[in-house]
Motif scaffolding. Structure first.
Motif, PDB file in Angstrom:
ATOM      1  N   VAL A   5      48.702  -7.882 -16.452  1.00 47.12           N
ATOM      2  CA  VAL A   5      50.016  -7.253 -16.419  1.00 47.12           C
ATOM      3  C   VAL A   5      51.090  -8.338 -16.544  1.00 47.12           C
ATOM      4  CG1 VAL A   5      51.599  -5.889 -15.011  1.00 47.12           C
ATOM      5  CG2 VAL A   5      49.144  -5.436 -14.913  1.00 47.12           C
ATOM      6  N   PHE A   6      52.054  -8.134 -17.429  1.00 40.47           N
ATOM      7  CA  PHE A   6      53.219  -9.015 -17.575  1.00 40.47           C
ATOM      8  C   PHE A   6      54.472  -8.177 -17.432  1.00 40.47           C
ATOM      9  CE2 PHE A   6      50.322 -11.988 -19.457  1.00 40.47           C
ATOM     10  CZ  PHE A   6      50.909 -13.238 -19.281  1.00 40.47           C
ATOM     11  N   ALA A   7      55.498  -8.739 -16.804  1.00 37.73           N
ATOM     12  CA  ALA A   7      56.802  -8.074 -16.703  1.00 37.73           C
ATOM     13  C   ALA A   7      57.880  -9.139 -16.598  1.00 37.73           C
ATOM     14  CB  ALA A   7      56.843  -7.148 -15.491  1.00 37.73           C
ATOM     15  N   ASN A   8      59.134  -8.738 -16.881  1.00 39.08           N
ATOM     16  CA  ASN A   8      60.205  -9.723 -16.797  1.00 39.08           C
ATOM     17  C   ASN A   8      61.158  -9.472 -15.638  1.00 39.08           C
ATOM     18  OD1 ASN A   8      61.796  -7.669 -17.916  1.00 39.08           O
ATOM     19  ND2 ASN A   8      62.898  -9.080 -19.246  1.00 39.08           N
ATOM     20  N   SER A   9      60.653  -8.845 -14.577  1.00 38.09           N
ATOM     21  CA  SER A   9      61.379  -8.813 -13.305  1.00 38.09           C
ATOM     22  C   SER A   9      60.369  -8.576 -12.186  1.00 38.09           C
ATOM     23  CB  SER A   9      62.463  -7.727 -13.277  1.00 38.09           C
ATOM     24  OG  SER A   9      61.895  -6.445 -13.100  1.00 38.09           O
ATOM     25  N   LYS A  10      60.686  -9.084 -11.024  1.00 41.62           N
ATOM     26  CA  LYS A  10      59.809  -8.937  -9.863  1.00 41.62           C
ATOM     27  C   LYS A  10      59.607  -7.466  -9.525  1.00 41.62           C
ATOM     28  CE  LYS A  10      61.383  -9.872  -5.788  1.00 41.62           C
ATOM     29  NZ  LYS A  10      61.898 -10.547  -4.601  1.00 41.62           N
ATOM     30  N   ASP A  11      60.674  -6.691  -9.505  1.00 39.30           N
ATOM     31  CA  ASP A  11      60.559  -5.268  -9.182  1.00 39.30           C
ATOM     32  C   ASP A  11      59.673  -4.535 -10.184  1.00 39.30           C
ATOM     33  OD1 ASP A  11      62.167  -5.580  -6.956  1.00 39.30           O
ATOM     34  OD2 ASP A  11      63.974  -4.838  -7.948  1.00 39.30           O
ATOM     35  N   HIS A  12      59.754  -4.939 -11.437  1.00 44.47           N
ATOM     36  CA  HIS A  12      58.965  -4.297 -12.485  1.00 44.47           C
ATOM     37  C   HIS A  12      57.475  -4.545 -12.261  1.00 44.47           C
ATOM     38  CE1 HIS A  12      58.760  -3.341 -17.076  1.00 44.47           C
ATOM     39  NE2 HIS A  12      57.676  -2.921 -16.473  1.00 44.47           N
ATOM     40  N   ILE A  13      57.083  -5.794 -12.041  1.00 43.53           N
ATOM     41  CA  ILE A  13      55.650  -6.047 -11.862  1.00 43.53           C
ATOM     42  C   ILE A  13      55.143  -5.392 -10.585  1.00 43.53           C
ATOM     43  CG2 ILE A  13      55.691  -8.291 -10.676  1.00 43.53           C
ATOM     44  CD1 ILE A  13      53.326  -8.963 -12.770  1.00 43.53           C
ATOM     45  N   TYR A  14      55.971  -5.354  -9.533  1.00 39.34           N
ATOM     46  CA  TYR A  14      55.566  -4.675  -8.305  1.00 39.34           C
ATOM     47  C   TYR A  14      55.338  -3.186  -8.571  1.00 39.34           C
ATOM     48  CZ  TYR A  14      56.803  -8.728  -5.353  1.00 39.34           C
ATOM     49  OH  TYR A  14      56.862  -9.952  -4.756  1.00 39.34           O
ATOM     50  N   ALA A  15      56.213  -2.567  -9.350  1.00 32.94           N
ATOM     51  CA  ALA A  15      56.066  -1.140  -9.665  1.00 32.94           C
ATOM     52  C   ALA A  15      54.800  -0.886 -10.477  1.00 32.94           C
ATOM     53  CB  ALA A  15      57.296  -0.636 -10.413  1.00 32.94           C
ATOM     54  N   VAL A  16      54.502  -1.763 -11.424  1.00 32.36           N
ATOM     55  CA  VAL A  16      53.291  -1.597 -12.233  1.00 32.36           C
ATOM     56  C   VAL A  16      52.055  -1.791 -11.354  1.00 32.36           C
ATOM     57  CG1 VAL A  16      51.943  -2.536 -14.150  1.00 32.36           C
ATOM     58  CG2 VAL A  16      54.409  -2.221 -14.412  1.00 32.36           C
ATOM     59  N   ILE A  17      52.071  -2.798 -10.494  1.00 28.64           N
ATOM     60  CA  ILE A  17      50.938  -3.011  -9.585  1.00 28.64           C
ATOM     61  C   ILE A  17      50.730  -1.775  -8.720  1.00 28.64           C
ATOM     62  CG2 ILE A  17      50.154  -4.313  -7.565  1.00 28.64           C
ATOM     63  CD1 ILE A  17      51.403  -6.821  -8.927  1.00 28.64           C
ATOM     64  N   ASP A  18      51.819  -1.243  -8.170  1.00 31.64           N
ATOM     65  CA  ASP A  18      51.707  -0.030  -7.346  1.00 31.64           C
ATOM     66  C   ASP A  18      51.055   1.098  -8.132  1.00 31.64           C
ATOM     67  OD1 ASP A  18      52.903  -1.267  -5.182  1.00 31.64           O
ATOM     68  OD2 ASP A  18      54.880  -0.385  -5.549  1.00 31.64           O
ATOM     69  N   ARG A  19      51.430   1.245  -9.367  1.00 33.76           N
ATOM     70  CA  ARG A  19      50.913   2.338 -10.207  1.00 33.76           C
ATOM     71  C   ARG A  19      49.436   2.124 -10.536  1.00 33.76           C
ATOM     72  NH1 ARG A  19      53.052   7.277 -11.793  1.00 33.76           N
ATOM     73  NH2 ARG A  19      52.024   7.883 -13.704  1.00 33.76           N
ATOM     74  N   VAL A  20      49.064   0.884 -10.870  1.00 35.84           N
ATOM     75  CA  VAL A  20      47.679   0.590 -11.250  1.00 35.84           C
ATOM     76  C   VAL A  20      46.751   0.672 -10.042  1.00 35.84           C
ATOM     77  CG1 VAL A  20      46.115  -1.201 -12.137  1.00 35.84           C
ATOM     78  CG2 VAL A  20      48.310  -0.794 -13.264  1.00 35.84           C
TER      79      VAL A  20
END
Length: 134
Positions: free
Chosen positions: A104-119
């Motif tokens: 997973v790659f993202a360009n904001s901390k909140d974004h990667i946290y949201a993706v991790i939560d979803r996965v």
């Protein structure tokens, strides 16, 4: 790195940040048993240049010369800020509840946290950092 990726498994993600700008990201499914950590760590030196257009980054504005580690929900997240936590390169290898693994790659901390939560799903580890707002 590409040897460990499942073909045709690139997913783009978008998330609106607090400043109303869009945060970009992507997810790639990993092949079972793929060990990509050494390759992805080696790529860190070129990742800023390679991701600059997608993530809207200016290497001259980097807050650090190298990546650092963070832990979220027990998952190691590597990151580099440009110039703050809302303009970054963040990445992690995440294991879903079904055992599939994703880069997973993202360009904001909140974004990667949201993706991790979803996965990962809603089964929170009590020892892990809670998601934002929890």
């Amino acid at each position: 790195v590409s040897d460990g990726l499942v073909d045709n498994s690139l997913y783009l993600t978008l998330m609106r940040k607090n400043d109303n700008q869009l945060s970009d990201g992507f997810i790639v499914k990993l092949k079972p048993g793929a060990d990509i950590q050494a390759a992805i760590t080696a790529w860190e030196a070129n990742s800023t240049t390679d991701l600059a257009k997608l993530f809207h980054l200016d290497a001259k504005k980097a807050a650090s010369k190298t990546f650092a580690d963070n832990i979220y929900r027990g998952i190691t997240v590597r990151y580099r800020n440009f110039p703050d936590a809302n303009m970054t390169i963040d990445y992690a290898v995440v294991t879903a509840s079904d055992g599939n693994r994703y880069l997973v790659f993202a360009n904001s901390k909140d974004h990667i946290y949201a993706v991790i939560d979803r996965v990962v799903g809603n089964a929170y580890d009590l020892n892990a950092t809670p998601p934002p707002g929890k």
